[in-house]
Design a protein around this motif. Sequence first.
Motif, PDB file in Angstrom:
ATOM      1  N   THR A 146       0.832  -1.212   0.000  1.00  0.00           N
ATOM      2  CA  THR A 146       0.000   0.000   0.000  1.00  0.00           C
ATOM      3  C   THR A 146       0.862   1.256   0.000  1.00  0.00           C
ATOM      4  OG1 THR A 146      -1.718  -1.193   1.232  1.00  0.00           O
ATOM      5  CG2 THR A 146      -1.865   1.205   1.182  1.00  0.00           C
ATOM      6  N   GLY A 147       1.853   1.296   0.890  1.00  0.00           N
ATOM      7  CA  GLY A 147       2.754   2.449   0.915  1.00  0.00           C
ATOM      8  C   GLY A 147       3.562   2.575  -0.360  1.00  0.00           C
ATOM      9  N   PHE A 148       3.966   1.447  -0.922  1.00  0.00           N
ATOM     10  CA  PHE A 148       4.745   1.444  -2.161  1.00  0.00           C
ATOM     11  C   PHE A 148       3.927   1.972  -3.335  1.00  0.00           C
ATOM     12  CE2 PHE A 148       5.817  -1.238  -5.954  1.00  0.00           C
ATOM     13  CZ  PHE A 148       6.980  -0.575  -6.301  1.00  0.00           C
ATOM     14  N   VAL A 149       2.704   1.485  -3.484  1.00  0.00           N
ATOM     15  CA  VAL A 149       1.840   1.944  -4.586  1.00  0.00           C
ATOM     16  C   VAL A 149       1.542   3.431  -4.441  1.00  0.00           C
ATOM     17  CG1 VAL A 149      -0.448   1.714  -5.629  1.00  0.00           C
ATOM     18  CG2 VAL A 149       0.838  -0.333  -4.999  1.00  0.00           C
ATOM     19  N   ALA A 150       1.278   3.868  -3.210  1.00  0.00           N
ATOM     20  CA  ALA A 150       1.032   5.296  -2.988  1.00  0.00           C
ATOM     21  C   ALA A 150       2.255   6.125  -3.362  1.00  0.00           C
ATOM     22  CB  ALA A 150       0.653   5.539  -1.528  1.00  0.00           C
ATOM     23  N   SER A 151       3.446   5.631  -3.054  1.00  0.00           N
ATOM     24  CA  SER A 151       4.669   6.371  -3.391  1.00  0.00           C
ATOM     25  C   SER A 151       4.859   6.465  -4.903  1.00  0.00           C
ATOM     26  CB  SER A 151       5.885   5.704  -2.741  1.00  0.00           C
ATOM     27  OG  SER A 151       6.206   4.471  -3.370  1.00  0.00           O
ATOM     28  N   ILE A 152       4.434   5.442  -5.643  1.00  0.00           N
ATOM     29  CA  ILE A 152       4.553   5.484  -7.104  1.00  0.00           C
ATOM     30  C   ILE A 152       3.657   6.577  -7.675  1.00  0.00           C
ATOM     31  CG2 ILE A 152       4.072   4.232  -9.233  1.00  0.00           C
ATOM     32  CD1 ILE A 152       4.903   1.683  -7.803  1.00  0.00           C
ATOM     33  N   PHE A 153       2.386   6.594  -7.272  1.00  0.00           N
ATOM     34  CA  PHE A 153       1.459   7.585  -7.814  1.00  0.00           C
ATOM     35  C   PHE A 153       1.866   9.000  -7.432  1.00  0.00           C
ATOM     36  CE2 PHE A 153      -1.379   3.878  -8.152  1.00  0.00           C
ATOM     37  CZ  PHE A 153      -1.886   4.088  -9.431  1.00  0.00           C
ATOM     38  N   VAL A 154       2.188   9.197  -6.159  1.00  0.00           N
ATOM     39  CA  VAL A 154       2.583  10.536  -5.707  1.00  0.00           C
ATOM     40  C   VAL A 154       3.933  10.918  -6.305  1.00  0.00           C
ATOM     41  CG1 VAL A 154       3.165  11.958  -3.709  1.00  0.00           C
ATOM     42  CG2 VAL A 154       1.243  10.360  -3.592  1.00  0.00           C
ATOM     43  N   GLY A 155       4.871   9.989  -6.332  1.00  0.00           N
ATOM     44  CA  GLY A 155       6.199  10.273  -6.874  1.00  0.00           C
ATOM     45  C   GLY A 155       6.157  10.634  -8.348  1.00  0.00           C
ATOM     46  N   LEU A 156       5.361   9.911  -9.143  1.00  0.00           N
ATOM     47  CA  LEU A 156       5.234  10.227 -10.566  1.00  0.00           C
ATOM     48  C   LEU A 156       4.577  11.585 -10.765  1.00  0.00           C
ATOM     49  CD1 LEU A 156       4.218   6.792 -12.144  1.00  0.00           C
ATOM     50  CD2 LEU A 156       6.412   7.971 -12.317  1.00  0.00           C
ATOM     51  N   ALA A 157       3.546  11.881  -9.970  1.00  0.00           N
ATOM     52  CA  ALA A 157       2.882  13.180 -10.092  1.00  0.00           C
ATOM     53  C   ALA A 157       3.845  14.317  -9.766  1.00  0.00           C
ATOM     54  CB  ALA A 157       1.665  13.225  -9.165  1.00  0.00           C
ATOM     55  N   VAL A 158       4.605  14.155  -8.693  1.00  0.00           N
ATOM     56  CA  VAL A 158       5.588  15.182  -8.318  1.00  0.00           C
ATOM     57  C   VAL A 158       6.653  15.313  -9.403  1.00  0.00           C
ATOM     58  CG1 VAL A 158       7.397  15.780  -6.661  1.00  0.00           C
ATOM     59  CG2 VAL A 158       5.201  14.914  -5.844  1.00  0.00           C
ATOM     60  N   ALA A 159       7.115  14.197  -9.946  1.00  0.00           N
ATOM     61  CA  ALA A 159       8.151  14.230 -10.984  1.00  0.00           C
ATOM     62  C   ALA A 159       7.654  14.944 -12.233  1.00  0.00           C
ATOM     63  CB  ALA A 159       8.587  12.808 -11.327  1.00  0.00           C
ATOM     64  N   ILE A 160       6.397  14.734 -12.591  1.00  0.00           N
ATOM     65  CA  ILE A 160       5.834  15.415 -13.762  1.00  0.00           C
ATOM     66  C   ILE A 160       5.829  16.927 -13.557  1.00  0.00           C
ATOM     67  CG2 ILE A 160       3.684  15.807 -15.039  1.00  0.00           C
ATOM     68  CD1 ILE A 160       3.131  12.798 -14.725  1.00  0.00           C
ATOM     69  N   PHE A 161       5.411  17.359 -12.383  1.00  0.00           N
ATOM     70  CA  PHE A 161       5.408  18.798 -12.102  1.00  0.00           C
ATOM     71  C   PHE A 161       6.837  19.343 -12.065  1.00  0.00           C
ATOM     72  CE2 PHE A 161       1.079  18.027 -10.466  1.00  0.00           C
ATOM     73  CZ  PHE A 161       0.420  19.101 -11.065  1.00  0.00           C
ATOM     74  N   PHE A 162       7.775  18.592 -11.482  1.00  0.00           N
ATOM     75  CA  PHE A 162       9.165  19.032 -11.445  1.00  0.00           C
ATOM     76  C   PHE A 162       9.744  19.166 -12.845  1.00  0.00           C
ATOM     77  CE2 PHE A 162      10.529  17.540  -6.911  1.00  0.00           C
ATOM     78  CZ  PHE A 162       9.743  18.545  -6.375  1.00  0.00           C
ATOM     79  N   SER A 163       9.401  18.233 -13.721  1.00  0.00           N
ATOM     80  CA  SER A 163       9.964  18.267 -15.072  1.00  0.00           C
ATOM     81  C   SER A 163       9.345  19.350 -15.941  1.00  0.00           C
ATOM     82  CB  SER A 163       9.784  16.903 -15.741  1.00  0.00           C
ATOM     83  OG  SER A 163       8.416  16.613 -15.948  1.00  0.00           O
ATOM     84  N   GLU A 164       8.095  19.690 -15.670  1.00  0.00           N
ATOM     85  CA  GLU A 164       7.389  20.670 -16.499  1.00  0.00           C
ATOM     86  C   GLU A 164       7.580  22.103 -16.024  1.00  0.00           C
ATOM     87  OE1 GLU A 164       5.491  20.036 -19.412  1.00  0.00           O
ATOM     88  OE2 GLU A 164       6.699  18.217 -19.149  1.00  0.00           O
ATOM     89  N   PHE A 165       7.863  22.286 -14.743  1.00  0.00           N
ATOM     90  CA  PHE A 165       7.977  23.635 -14.180  1.00  0.00           C
ATOM     91  C   PHE A 165       9.324  23.754 -13.456  1.00  0.00           C
ATOM     92  CE2 PHE A 165       3.459  22.492 -14.201  1.00  0.00           C
ATOM     93  CZ  PHE A 165       2.953  23.487 -15.030  1.00  0.00           C
ATOM     94  N   ARG A 166      10.247  24.408 -14.117  1.00  0.00           N
ATOM     95  CA  ARG A 166      11.600  24.503 -13.581  1.00  0.00           C
ATOM     96  C   ARG A 166      11.626  25.246 -12.251  1.00  0.00           C
ATOM     97  NH1 ARG A 166      15.992  28.079 -14.046  1.00  0.00           N
ATOM     98  NH2 ARG A 166      18.040  27.003 -13.953  1.00  0.00           N
TER      99      ARG A 166
END
Length: 256
Positions: free
Chosen positions: A66-86
């Motif tokens: 459960t914690g692992f799956v949550a980290s994937i969804f949140v981590g990918l969302a954060v990474a997308i924002f980091f990559s799109e907005f310097r």
Amino acid sequence: MWNRVKLSLPPVLCLIVFLVFWDLLIRIGGIGPYLLPTPRAVFQVLFDRSGDLFSAAGITFVSAVTGFVASIFVGLAVAIFFSEFRWLRISCYPYAIFLHTVPIVAISPLIITWLGYGMISVIVITFIISLFPVITSATNGLLESREDLQELFELYGASRWQKLWKLKFPSAIPQIISGMQTASGLAIVGAIVGEFFAGHEAGRYGLGYYMFTAQGQFRIDILIAAILISTIQGIALFGGVTLFANTALKPWMIAD
């Protein structure tokens, strides 16, 4: 068939040699069972207390996944924002590093104070310890898409969403997979550590709790049995991530 046998034979032989060495070390060295039990004693505990241990393993595995799956969804969302907005990456990435460098044993009491004992706190601890590898790997992968392909997409007037979904994300999949594999191993560690501190919910005890109590009672046989089960869980979760990557994500990859 013969190739599979040849591949599996060396690890099996290595395990047999290790078990024989372990047993001889105890017999020749006169080591007491309170310090190191024999392999037979560990397997006997696995058999005698299989119900309790595997029930605890199920609780630990659910918390870890459960914690692992949550980290994937949140981590990918954060990474997308980091990559799109310097500007967002520059502003917030140091705090992601801060979250990774803070010892989880230091913030566990704080999480327990807020959320209480039980599975919820264990899941949150697992989520925190698994999050950073996903963020870093996915962010790096999204930022490293090929420049010639980016120019081609811009030439054809592709929108930001189209470049993200059809170029950056497929290019980043190898690094995303690497981050997920790292996080999968940390998820089991996070669940065990979380259960050391927060896994005392009435009637629901994970492997971490059994390890904690076994250490206090000098039941090293139970401790080693729990370690063995948790190791198998880590291998299974890592294998599941690898299988998912090879089946569901591999067709998305952009060839170099």
